[in-house]
Structure formats: C-alpha cells, structure tokens
Scaffold this active site. Sequence first.
Site, PDB file in Angstrom:
ATOM      1  N   ASP A 111     -12.506  -5.888 -52.590  1.00  0.00           N
ATOM      2  CA  ASP A 111     -11.084  -5.670 -52.820  1.00  0.00           C
ATOM      3  C   ASP A 111     -10.518  -4.608 -51.889  1.00  0.00           C
ATOM      4  O   ASP A 111      -9.528  -4.810 -51.213  1.00  0.00           O
ATOM      5  CB  ASP A 111     -10.819  -5.298 -54.294  1.00  0.00           C
ATOM      6  CG  ASP A 111     -11.689  -4.158 -54.794  1.00  0.00           C
ATOM      7  OD1 ASP A 111     -12.591  -3.688 -54.058  1.00  0.00           O
ATOM      8  OD2 ASP A 111     -11.480  -3.725 -55.951  1.00  0.00           O
ATOM      9  N   ASP A 114     -12.353   2.307 -49.622  1.00  0.00           N
ATOM     10  CA  ASP A 114     -11.716   3.627 -49.714  1.00  0.00           C
ATOM     11  C   ASP A 114     -12.619   4.623 -48.971  1.00  0.00           C
ATOM     12  O   ASP A 114     -12.509   4.761 -47.762  1.00  0.00           O
ATOM     13  CB  ASP A 114     -11.552   3.929 -51.211  1.00  0.00           C
ATOM     14  CG  ASP A 114     -10.844   5.223 -51.507  1.00  0.00           C
ATOM     15  OD1 ASP A 114      -9.761   5.449 -50.961  1.00  0.00           O
ATOM     16  OD2 ASP A 114     -11.370   6.019 -52.297  1.00  0.00           O
ATOM     17  N   PHE A 163      -3.097   5.538 -54.314  1.00  0.00           N
ATOM     18  CA  PHE A 163      -3.769   4.696 -55.306  1.00  0.00           C
ATOM     19  C   PHE A 163      -2.916   3.450 -55.531  1.00  0.00           C
ATOM     20  O   PHE A 163      -1.725   3.544 -55.826  1.00  0.00           O
ATOM     21  CB  PHE A 163      -3.957   5.456 -56.616  1.00  0.00           C
ATOM     22  CG  PHE A 163      -4.792   4.694 -57.596  1.00  0.00           C
ATOM     23  CD1 PHE A 163      -6.172   4.658 -57.475  1.00  0.00           C
ATOM     24  CD2 PHE A 163      -4.206   3.978 -58.631  1.00  0.00           C
ATOM     25  CE1 PHE A 163      -6.958   3.927 -58.364  1.00  0.00           C
ATOM     26  CE2 PHE A 163      -4.971   3.244 -59.523  1.00  0.00           C
ATOM     27  CZ  PHE A 163      -6.346   3.223 -59.381  1.00  0.00           C
ATOM     28  N   ARG A 176      -4.066  -5.875 -63.021  1.00  0.00           N
ATOM     29  CA  ARG A 176      -4.836  -6.700 -62.069  1.00  0.00           C
ATOM     30  C   ARG A 176      -4.098  -7.985 -61.698  1.00  0.00           C
ATOM     31  O   ARG A 176      -4.336  -8.568 -60.643  1.00  0.00           O
ATOM     32  CB  ARG A 176      -6.201  -7.080 -62.662  1.00  0.00           C
ATOM     33  CG  ARG A 176      -7.187  -5.929 -62.761  1.00  0.00           C
ATOM     34  CD  ARG A 176      -8.582  -6.470 -63.063  1.00  0.00           C
ATOM     35  NE  ARG A 176      -9.465  -5.448 -63.587  1.00  0.00           N
ATOM     36  CZ  ARG A 176     -10.206  -4.633 -62.845  1.00  0.00           C
ATOM     37  NH1 ARG A 176     -10.134  -4.704 -61.547  1.00  0.00           N
ATOM     38  NH2 ARG A 176     -11.003  -3.746 -63.397  1.00  0.00           N
TER      39      ARG A 176
HETATM   40  P1  5GP Z   1     -15.178   3.294 -52.106  1.00  0.00           P
HETATM   41  O1  5GP Z   1     -16.614   3.159 -52.530  1.00  0.00           O
HETATM   42  O2  5GP Z   1     -14.885   2.657 -50.768  1.00  0.00           O
HETATM   43  O3  5GP Z   1     -14.715   4.726 -52.157  1.00  0.00           O
HETATM   44  O4  5GP Z   1     -14.300   2.622 -53.211  1.00  0.00           O
HETATM   45  C1  5GP Z   1     -14.259   1.272 -53.409  1.00  0.00           C
HETATM   46  C2  5GP Z   1     -13.903   0.934 -54.826  1.00  0.00           C
HETATM   47  O5  5GP Z   1     -13.079   1.952 -55.423  1.00  0.00           O
HETATM   48  C3  5GP Z   1     -13.064  -0.316 -54.854  1.00  0.00           C
HETATM   49  O6  5GP Z   1     -13.874  -1.455 -54.963  1.00  0.00           O
HETATM   50  C4  5GP Z   1     -12.166  -0.083 -56.059  1.00  0.00           C
HETATM   51  O7  5GP Z   1     -12.829  -0.483 -57.236  1.00  0.00           O
HETATM   52  C5  5GP Z   1     -11.987   1.400 -56.108  1.00  0.00           C
HETATM   53  N1  5GP Z   1     -10.734   1.830 -55.429  1.00  0.00           N
HETATM   54  C6  5GP Z   1     -10.631   2.509 -54.268  1.00  0.00           C
HETATM   55  N2  5GP Z   1      -9.334   2.744 -53.959  1.00  0.00           N
HETATM   56  C7  5GP Z   1      -8.607   2.193 -54.962  1.00  0.00           C
HETATM   57  C8  5GP Z   1      -7.192   2.085 -55.207  1.00  0.00           C
HETATM   58  O8  5GP Z   1      -6.316   2.552 -54.476  1.00  0.00           O
HETATM   59  N3  5GP Z   1      -6.840   1.410 -56.350  1.00  0.00           N
HETATM   60  C9  5GP Z   1      -7.745   0.883 -57.208  1.00  0.00           C
HETATM   61  N4  5GP Z   1      -7.267   0.255 -58.276  1.00  0.00           N
HETATM   62  N5  5GP Z   1      -9.080   0.963 -57.002  1.00  0.00           N
HETATM   63  C10 5GP Z   1      -9.493   1.605 -55.877  1.00  0.00           C
END
Ligand code: 5GP
Length: 189
Positions: A111, A114, A163, A176
């Site tokens: 999805d 981050d 976010f 969602r």
């Molecule tokens: P990462 O491991 O890259 O830091 O984060 C990935 C996961 O964090 C994504 O699959 C998602 O579940 C969550 N995430 C990161 N940024 C966002 C955001 O802006 N909104 C939401 N709803 N989830 C996020």
Amino acid sequence: MDTSIIIPEGFPYAGNNLEEIISPDSVQQRVGEIGREISGMYQGKVPIIIGVLNGAFLFMADLVRHLDIQFEVDFIKIDSYGDGTKSSGTVRLLKDISADITDRDVIVVEDIVDTGLSLKFLKHRMEEASPKSLRFATFLYKPDVASTELEIDWTGFSIEDRFVVGYGLDLKQIYRGLPGIYAVNEEGK
Ligand code: 5GP
C-alpha cells in the site's frame, strides 16, 4: 473531496477534516498504467502476486484486473504501525505466505512505503525462499521519510510526509473504503 468528513472523537487527529490529495479518477488511471506495464514485462510468465495485508487489498484487487497475463495470488500480513499514526520501528509477521515461491517470479504489492522498514522485511522474507525474480510495487511512497537505498519497481504516487487514509489505508481501522487518498487537514487548528 467534501471536507465535511470530520475525524471522530477517540481517533488520532479527532476534530480535523480529511483533505483529498489524490482523486479517485487519478487513482484508477495510475493503477491501469502500472497494470499495463506489469503485463508487458511478464508476457509468457505466470508470476505470483503477493499482497501485503491489510492496506494493499484494494490496490491489489484493482491492479490484477488490469493484467492480461496469467498469474497466481497470495497474501502476507505484517504490522509496523499498530493502531497509531507513526511507525513502531519493528515489523511483526502476522500471517506468512502459503505459496512455494522458490524459482518463481514474485511481485510484492504494498500500500505505502514510509520508512521502508516493511519493504526491507518483506525483501528478506522473500529472498530466503530463492525466487527466480523479485519485484516490488507500492501504491504510495513518502520519499522524505524512506531511506534512499530502497528498490521499488513501480510506484503509484510519491507523496509528502503526511498521514493518509483511503484506498485501503486506515486510521484505527476506519476509512479504508474511501476511493481516493486523503490527508488530515490540520490547517483549521
Ligand atoms: P514502513 O514500514 O515503510 O514505515 O511503513 C509501511 C506501513 O506503515 C504501511 O504498510 C502502512 O500500514 C503503514 N503506513 C505508513 N504510512 C502510512 C500512512 O500515511 N497512512 C496509513 N494509514 N498507514 C501508513
């Protein structure tokens, strides 16, 4: 979008509005483009497409409808955010894939990237099983947060470090189903 969607009490950012940052039409157009690229690249092959639950379920479902190749699907469920709006810094595997991906062409569908922690975790998990090829698609990408050495093959949109919710992404499990991407608008604060 109609900014009358106000985040309810008891949720992070309660009382603030949601602001559309990617329209539903743009979402669908971009997913179509990525689907056509993947189809072109995998002609004559049968990749296993692995969706990362829960956030990627809509992107995955829309993406595969744009493929004109044969493919298999599987899912993996991980958690790095818990119920919050910031990465916890660790990734937990909640459900592993069930397919045997050894010697297969694998495409992982995420999805949002981050910090990139989840992507690194997934890459490690997949590489353990020695797939023939491994590529990553993410619908959203936050370039200001992610570490630079990430290898992502398809990115829907790069977005600011805010976010976001919608198109599979949640805020404490709600929003969602929104058809575009929406950020919390804290300007009115
Ligand atoms: P990462 O491991 O890259 O830091 O984060 C990935 C996961 O964090 C994504 O699959 C998602 O579940 C969550 N995430 C990161 N940024 C966002 C955001 O802006 N909104 C939401 N709803 N989830 C996020």
